[in-house]
Scaffold this motif. Structure first.
Motif, PDB file in Angstrom:
ATOM      1  N   ALA A 299       0.922  -2.130  -2.120  1.00  0.00           N
ATOM      2  CA  ALA A 299      -0.213  -1.254  -1.813  1.00  0.00           C
ATOM      3  C   ALA A 299      -0.399  -1.122  -0.303  1.00  0.00           C
ATOM      4  O   ALA A 299      -0.663  -0.027   0.206  1.00  0.00           O
ATOM      5  CB  ALA A 299      -1.483  -1.791  -2.462  1.00  0.00           C
ATOM      6  N   GLY A 300      -0.256  -2.209   0.431  1.00  0.00           N
ATOM      7  CA  GLY A 300      -0.363  -2.152   1.888  1.00  0.00           C
ATOM      8  C   GLY A 300       0.726  -1.306   2.506  1.00  0.00           C
ATOM      9  O   GLY A 300       0.476  -0.532   3.439  1.00  0.00           O
ATOM     10  N   HIS A 301       1.929  -1.428   1.989  1.00  0.00           N
ATOM     11  CA  HIS A 301       3.042  -0.630   2.493  1.00  0.00           C
ATOM     12  C   HIS A 301       2.796   0.858   2.230  1.00  0.00           C
ATOM     13  O   HIS A 301       3.022   1.701   3.105  1.00  0.00           O
ATOM     14  CB  HIS A 301       4.346  -1.070   1.826  1.00  0.00           C
ATOM     15  CG  HIS A 301       5.521  -0.244   2.208  1.00  0.00           C
ATOM     16  ND1 HIS A 301       6.074  -0.295   3.465  1.00  0.00           N
ATOM     17  CD2 HIS A 301       6.234   0.673   1.512  1.00  0.00           C
ATOM     18  CE1 HIS A 301       7.087   0.553   3.518  1.00  0.00           C
ATOM     19  NE2 HIS A 301       7.201   1.151   2.341  1.00  0.00           N
ATOM     20  N   TYR A 302       2.313   1.182   1.039  1.00  0.00           N
ATOM     21  CA  TYR A 302       2.019   2.569   0.711  1.00  0.00           C
ATOM     22  C   TYR A 302       0.947   3.133   1.634  1.00  0.00           C
ATOM     23  O   TYR A 302       1.066   4.258   2.124  1.00  0.00           O
ATOM     24  CB  TYR A 302       1.562   2.672  -0.742  1.00  0.00           C
ATOM     25  CG  TYR A 302       1.086   4.063  -1.106  1.00  0.00           C
ATOM     26  CD1 TYR A 302       1.991   5.088  -1.319  1.00  0.00           C
ATOM     27  CD2 TYR A 302      -0.276   4.342  -1.212  1.00  0.00           C
ATOM     28  CE1 TYR A 302       1.559   6.357  -1.642  1.00  0.00           C
ATOM     29  CE2 TYR A 302      -0.711   5.611  -1.527  1.00  0.00           C
ATOM     30  CZ  TYR A 302       0.209   6.611  -1.744  1.00  0.00           C
ATOM     31  OH  TYR A 302      -0.233   7.864  -2.039  1.00  0.00           O
ATOM     32  N   ARG A 303      -0.095   2.361   1.896  1.00  0.00           N
ATOM     33  CA  ARG A 303      -1.171   2.838   2.778  1.00  0.00           C
ATOM     34  C   ARG A 303      -0.679   3.040   4.197  1.00  0.00           C
ATOM     35  O   ARG A 303      -1.051   4.011   4.858  1.00  0.00           O
ATOM     36  CB  ARG A 303      -2.338   1.856   2.755  1.00  0.00           C
ATOM     37  CG  ARG A 303      -3.076   1.871   1.432  1.00  0.00           C
ATOM     38  CD  ARG A 303      -4.258   0.965   1.451  1.00  0.00           C
ATOM     39  NE  ARG A 303      -5.202   1.446   2.454  1.00  0.00           N
ATOM     40  CZ  ARG A 303      -6.353   0.875   2.715  1.00  0.00           C
ATOM     41  NH1 ARG A 303      -6.702  -0.202   2.063  1.00  0.00           N
ATOM     42  NH2 ARG A 303      -7.152   1.355   3.633  1.00  0.00           N
TER      43      ARG A 303
ATOM     44  N   HIS B 288       1.432   6.210   4.262  1.00  0.00           N
ATOM     45  CA  HIS B 288       0.576   7.383   4.131  1.00  0.00           C
ATOM     46  C   HIS B 288      -0.114   7.684   5.464  1.00  0.00           C
ATOM     47  O   HIS B 288      -0.166   8.839   5.898  1.00  0.00           O
ATOM     48  CB  HIS B 288      -0.456   7.154   3.028  1.00  0.00           C
ATOM     49  CG  HIS B 288      -1.354   8.309   2.786  1.00  0.00           C
ATOM     50  ND1 HIS B 288      -0.904   9.479   2.230  1.00  0.00           N
ATOM     51  CD2 HIS B 288      -2.668   8.485   3.036  1.00  0.00           C
ATOM     52  CE1 HIS B 288      -1.912  10.335   2.142  1.00  0.00           C
ATOM     53  NE2 HIS B 288      -2.992   9.745   2.631  1.00  0.00           N
ATOM     54  N   ARG B 289      -0.623   6.652   6.123  1.00  0.00           N
ATOM     55  CA  ARG B 289      -1.279   6.841   7.422  1.00  0.00           C
ATOM     56  C   ARG B 289      -0.266   7.306   8.468  1.00  0.00           C
ATOM     57  O   ARG B 289      -0.568   8.172   9.287  1.00  0.00           O
ATOM     58  CB  ARG B 289      -1.939   5.526   7.862  1.00  0.00           C
ATOM     59  CG  ARG B 289      -2.656   5.610   9.156  1.00  0.00           C
ATOM     60  CD  ARG B 289      -3.886   6.479   9.049  1.00  0.00           C
ATOM     61  NE  ARG B 289      -4.550   6.515  10.328  1.00  0.00           N
ATOM     62  CZ  ARG B 289      -5.214   7.547  10.774  1.00  0.00           C
ATOM     63  NH1 ARG B 289      -5.349   8.621  10.022  1.00  0.00           N
ATOM     64  NH2 ARG B 289      -5.781   7.523  11.952  1.00  0.00           N
ATOM     65  N   ARG B 290       0.923   6.762   8.440  1.00  0.00           N
ATOM     66  CA  ARG B 290       1.971   7.172   9.378  1.00  0.00           C
ATOM     67  C   ARG B 290       2.327   8.638   9.180  1.00  0.00           C
ATOM     68  O   ARG B 290       2.495   9.388  10.135  1.00  0.00           O
ATOM     69  CB  ARG B 290       3.206   6.294   9.183  1.00  0.00           C
ATOM     70  CG  ARG B 290       4.369   6.639  10.082  1.00  0.00           C
ATOM     71  CD  ARG B 290       5.543   5.696   9.783  1.00  0.00           C
ATOM     72  NE  ARG B 290       6.754   6.238  10.332  1.00  0.00           N
ATOM     73  CZ  ARG B 290       7.586   7.059   9.686  1.00  0.00           C
ATOM     74  NH1 ARG B 290       7.314   7.403   8.447  1.00  0.00           N
ATOM     75  NH2 ARG B 290       8.668   7.505  10.262  1.00  0.00           N
ATOM     76  N   ARG B 291       2.432   9.071   7.927  1.00  0.00           N
ATOM     77  CA  ARG B 291       2.726  10.466   7.622  1.00  0.00           C
ATOM     78  C   ARG B 291       1.619  11.384   8.130  1.00  0.00           C
ATOM     79  O   ARG B 291       1.882  12.462   8.659  1.00  0.00           O
ATOM     80  CB  ARG B 291       2.913  10.634   6.123  1.00  0.00           C
ATOM     81  CG  ARG B 291       3.557  11.944   5.742  1.00  0.00           C
ATOM     82  CD  ARG B 291       3.846  12.033   4.251  1.00  0.00           C
ATOM     83  NE  ARG B 291       4.575  10.860   3.769  1.00  0.00           N
ATOM     84  CZ  ARG B 291       4.182  10.107   2.753  1.00  0.00           C
ATOM     85  NH1 ARG B 291       3.084  10.386   2.108  1.00  0.00           N
ATOM     86  NH2 ARG B 291       4.892   9.068   2.379  1.00  0.00           N
ATOM     87  N   GLN B 292       0.362  10.962   7.993  1.00  0.00           N
ATOM     88  CA  GLN B 292      -0.749  11.758   8.508  1.00  0.00           C
ATOM     89  C   GLN B 292      -0.686  11.870  10.025  1.00  0.00           C
ATOM     90  O   GLN B 292      -0.893  12.955  10.580  1.00  0.00           O
ATOM     91  CB  GLN B 292      -2.081  11.128   8.121  1.00  0.00           C
ATOM     92  CG  GLN B 292      -2.495  11.353   6.693  1.00  0.00           C
ATOM     93  CD  GLN B 292      -3.818  10.689   6.406  1.00  0.00           C
ATOM     94  OE1 GLN B 292      -4.220   9.743   7.077  1.00  0.00           O
ATOM     95  NE2 GLN B 292      -4.504  11.182   5.393  1.00  0.00           N
TER      96      GLN B 292
END
Length: 50
Positions: free
Chosen positions: A23-27, A30-34
């Protein structure tokens, strides 16, 4: 019987830790992509001013 309970508890603990890391990796991704998407963003008034 006690050995099987220890295995179940340890396995559950490992699964909880692994799901927390996933879950931390996904978040983070996602933030990096934003942030990368907004890196080349400029506002409309910058275009109209020049």
């Amino acid at each position: 019987m006690s050995d099987s309970w220890v295995g179940i508890v340890m396995g559950s603990f490992v699964l909880v830790i692994a799901s927390t890391f996933v879950a931390g990796h996904y978040r983070r991704e996602h933030r990096r992509r934003q942030l990368l998407r907004n890196l080349d963003h400029y506002d409309w008034w910058d275009r109209t001013r020049h």
